[in-house]
Design a protein around this motif. Structure first.
Motif, PDB file in Angstrom:
ATOM      1  N   GLU A  11       0.787  -1.402  -0.049  1.00  9.80           N
ATOM      2  CA  GLU A  11      -0.050  -0.180   0.092  1.00  9.80           C
ATOM      3  C   GLU A  11       0.912   1.227   0.100  1.00  9.80           C
ATOM      4  O   GLU A  11       2.109   1.161   0.576  1.00  9.80           O
ATOM      5  CB  GLU A  11      -0.790  -0.119   1.208  1.00  9.80           C
ATOM      6  N   ASN A  12       0.438   2.385  -0.574  1.00 11.11           N
ATOM      7  CA  ASN A  12       1.290   3.237  -1.055  1.00 11.11           C
ATOM      8  C   ASN A  12       0.695   4.729  -0.565  1.00 11.11           C
ATOM      9  O   ASN A  12      -0.251   4.831  -1.307  1.00 11.11           O
ATOM     10  CB  ASN A  12       1.619   3.130  -2.422  1.00 11.11           C
ATOM     11  N   PHE A  13       1.357   5.599  -0.065  1.00 11.77           N
ATOM     12  CA  PHE A  13       1.150   7.041   0.193  1.00 11.77           C
ATOM     13  C   PHE A  13       1.931   7.566  -0.551  1.00 11.77           C
ATOM     14  O   PHE A  13       3.305   7.859  -0.421  1.00 11.77           O
ATOM     15  CB  PHE A  13       1.188   7.486   1.741  1.00 11.77           C
ATOM     16  N   PHE A  14       1.640   7.951  -1.872  1.00 15.67           N
ATOM     17  CA  PHE A  14       2.439   8.611  -3.035  1.00 15.67           C
ATOM     18  C   PHE A  14       2.615  10.061  -2.802  1.00 15.67           C
ATOM     19  O   PHE A  14       1.668  10.914  -2.603  1.00 15.67           O
ATOM     20  CB  PHE A  14       1.946   8.178  -4.410  1.00 15.67           C
ATOM     21  N   VAL A  15       3.760  10.588  -2.504  1.00 21.77           N
ATOM     22  CA  VAL A  15       3.924  12.040  -2.590  1.00 21.77           C
ATOM     23  C   VAL A  15       4.834  12.588  -3.328  1.00 21.77           C
ATOM     24  O   VAL A  15       5.756  12.043  -3.709  1.00 21.77           O
ATOM     25  CB  VAL A  15       4.609  12.477  -1.245  1.00 21.77           C
ATOM     26  N   HIS A  16       4.168  13.789  -4.223  1.00 18.33           N
ATOM     27  CA  HIS A  16       5.122  14.413  -5.250  1.00 18.33           C
ATOM     28  C   HIS A  16       5.717  15.637  -4.673  1.00 18.33           C
ATOM     29  O   HIS A  16       5.140  16.288  -3.842  1.00 18.33           O
ATOM     30  CB  HIS A  16       3.935  14.764  -6.379  1.00 18.33           C
ATOM     31  N   PRO A  20      -4.209   1.998  -3.203  1.00 20.62           N
ATOM     32  CA  PRO A  20      -4.484   0.616  -2.681  1.00 20.62           C
ATOM     33  C   PRO A  20      -3.314  -0.465  -3.200  1.00 20.62           C
ATOM     34  O   PRO A  20      -2.715  -0.474  -4.352  1.00 20.62           O
ATOM     35  CB  PRO A  20      -5.699   0.487  -2.719  1.00 20.62           C
ATOM     36  N   TYR A  21      -3.221  -1.376  -2.432  1.00 22.34           N
ATOM     37  CA  TYR A  21      -2.660  -2.457  -2.637  1.00 22.34           C
ATOM     38  C   TYR A  21      -3.336  -3.349  -3.891  1.00 22.34           C
ATOM     39  O   TYR A  21      -4.326  -3.445  -4.274  1.00 22.34           O
ATOM     40  CB  TYR A  21      -3.014  -3.473  -1.675  1.00 22.34           C
ATOM     41  N   THR A  22      -2.377  -3.517  -5.161  1.00 25.01           N
ATOM     42  CA  THR A  22      -2.409  -4.117  -6.301  1.00 25.01           C
ATOM     43  C   THR A  22      -3.253  -3.236  -7.290  1.00 25.01           C
ATOM     44  O   THR A  22      -3.736  -3.627  -8.296  1.00 25.01           O
ATOM     45  CB  THR A  22      -2.654  -5.538  -6.227  1.00 25.01           C
ATOM     46  N   TRP A  23      -3.459  -2.052  -7.104  1.00 23.50           N
ATOM     47  CA  TRP A  23      -4.232  -1.264  -7.993  1.00 23.50           C
ATOM     48  C   TRP A  23      -3.294  -0.942  -9.249  1.00 23.50           C
ATOM     49  O   TRP A  23      -2.359  -0.358  -8.982  1.00 23.50           O
ATOM     50  CB  TRP A  23      -4.817   0.127  -7.349  1.00 23.50           C
TER      51      TRP A  23
END
Length: 314
Positions: free
Chosen positions: A152-157, A214-217
């Motif tokens: 799972e990922n909090f993606f920050v740009h 989310p996981y595996t999206w």
């Protein structure tokens, strides 16, 4: 957002608890963060970070790719990774620094961000185990091909402009059950068709923008007309870890000619697979702590070209 004033200014990531309760961890949602100007995430610091990471934690290639890129046709870049970071404006490259949590200062930053996210998610949220960080440095007009991630990922740009094309992982017309399965030697890129775009959502990022993925999206990513920096702050819940074991075990059995039911269909059998995975993995764990052994295992499963930094060094 719900936080204002001094409290909002002091937060690393600012998430609306109501949105978290409604969507987390099932669906993507956007948020804001205060990491774009963080000293650890500037080009000079990242160039120095290159020298602190094991070589198998650094991967790079040309950014001139397509969403449906064939792995064997991926062009390289004739630069050292530190040069790529320093010359990213003109390098025409894509680079990722993996597992930056191995460096204490980056681990502290990742853990602080996840602690804030956990606070917003509330006590019902699953634990954020195995925190990891991946930092992406990309030239203008670069593409990360279509793929899925098993965290799972909090993606920050952080710098420039970036566009992420995201697809629902519950839609088996995008990635089927076999596609979800993973094993050593399977490349992360997945088959992509232009027709998928009608089913996707495009998120646009500038500095300070973030997305929960989310996981595996499934997703693919492209940069705008300027170089960019982004960071994936990732973790696994207990459910994610269990699914990873089942996807791996099902893939191995499928390769042996034994197609498997999706996870959740046969609970007793799933439990046996997880136990078998744990027993088989146990003796390998000490070996994975050695970079030299990881390199040998990678060459065994992926071939000599598995990591671009190693390929250049040989």
């Amino acid at each position: 957002m719900t936080t204002t004033g001094k409290d909002a200014a002091s937060r690393i990531i600012d998430m609306d608890p109501a949105i978290m309760r409604a969507r987390f961890p099932r669906e993507p949602f956007t948020f804001r963060h205060a990491l774009a100007d963080h000293p650890l995430l500037q080009l000079e610091a990242l160039a120095a970070l290159v020298g602190e990471l094991p070589r198998d934690r650094i991967e790079f290639n040309s950014g001139r790719l397509q969403p449906n890129q064939r792995p064997e046709d991926t062009p390289g870049v004739d630069l050292e990774p530190e040069e790529i970071v320093r010359r990213i404006e003109t390098a025409g490259a894509w680079l990722v620094l993996k597992n930056v949590e191995a460096v204490p200062a980056y681990r502290a930053l990742i853990e602080a961000a996840l602690a804030e996210a956990a606070q917003s998610a509330g006590p019902a949220a699953p634990p954020f185990s195995e925190p990891m960080g991946f930092i992406f440095v990309s030239s203008a007009n670069s593409v990360t091909p279509f793929h899925i991630d098993y965290e799972e990922n909090f993606f920050v740009h952080l710098h420039g402009e970036k566009f992420m094309h995201v697809f629902d992982n519950r839609d088996r017309s995008i990635v089927d059950e076999e596609g979800l399965e993973t094993f050593p030697g399977k490349h992360r890129n997945h088959a992509y068709r232009d027709a998928f775009e009608a089913k996707g959502q495009v998120f646009t990022f500038g500095p300070g923008d973030g997305l929960f993925l989310p996981y595996t999206w499934p997703h693919w990513v492209r940069t705008g007309g300027d170089w960019s920096i982004s960071m994936a702050i990732t973790w696994k819940s207990p459910a994610d870890r269990r699914l990873n074991k089942l996807y791996f075990t099902n893939a191995v059995l499928r390769k042996l000619g034994l197609p498997q039911q999706p996870p959740g269909r046969r609970r007793m059998l799933d439990a046996a697979k997880v136990a078998a995975y744990d027993a088989a993995r146990l003796p390998l764990e000490p070996l994975r702590r050695s970079e030299a052994m990881r390199r040998r295992l990678r060459a065994l499963f992926f071939g000599r070209d598995a990591n671009y930094f190693y390929r250049k060094a040989e």
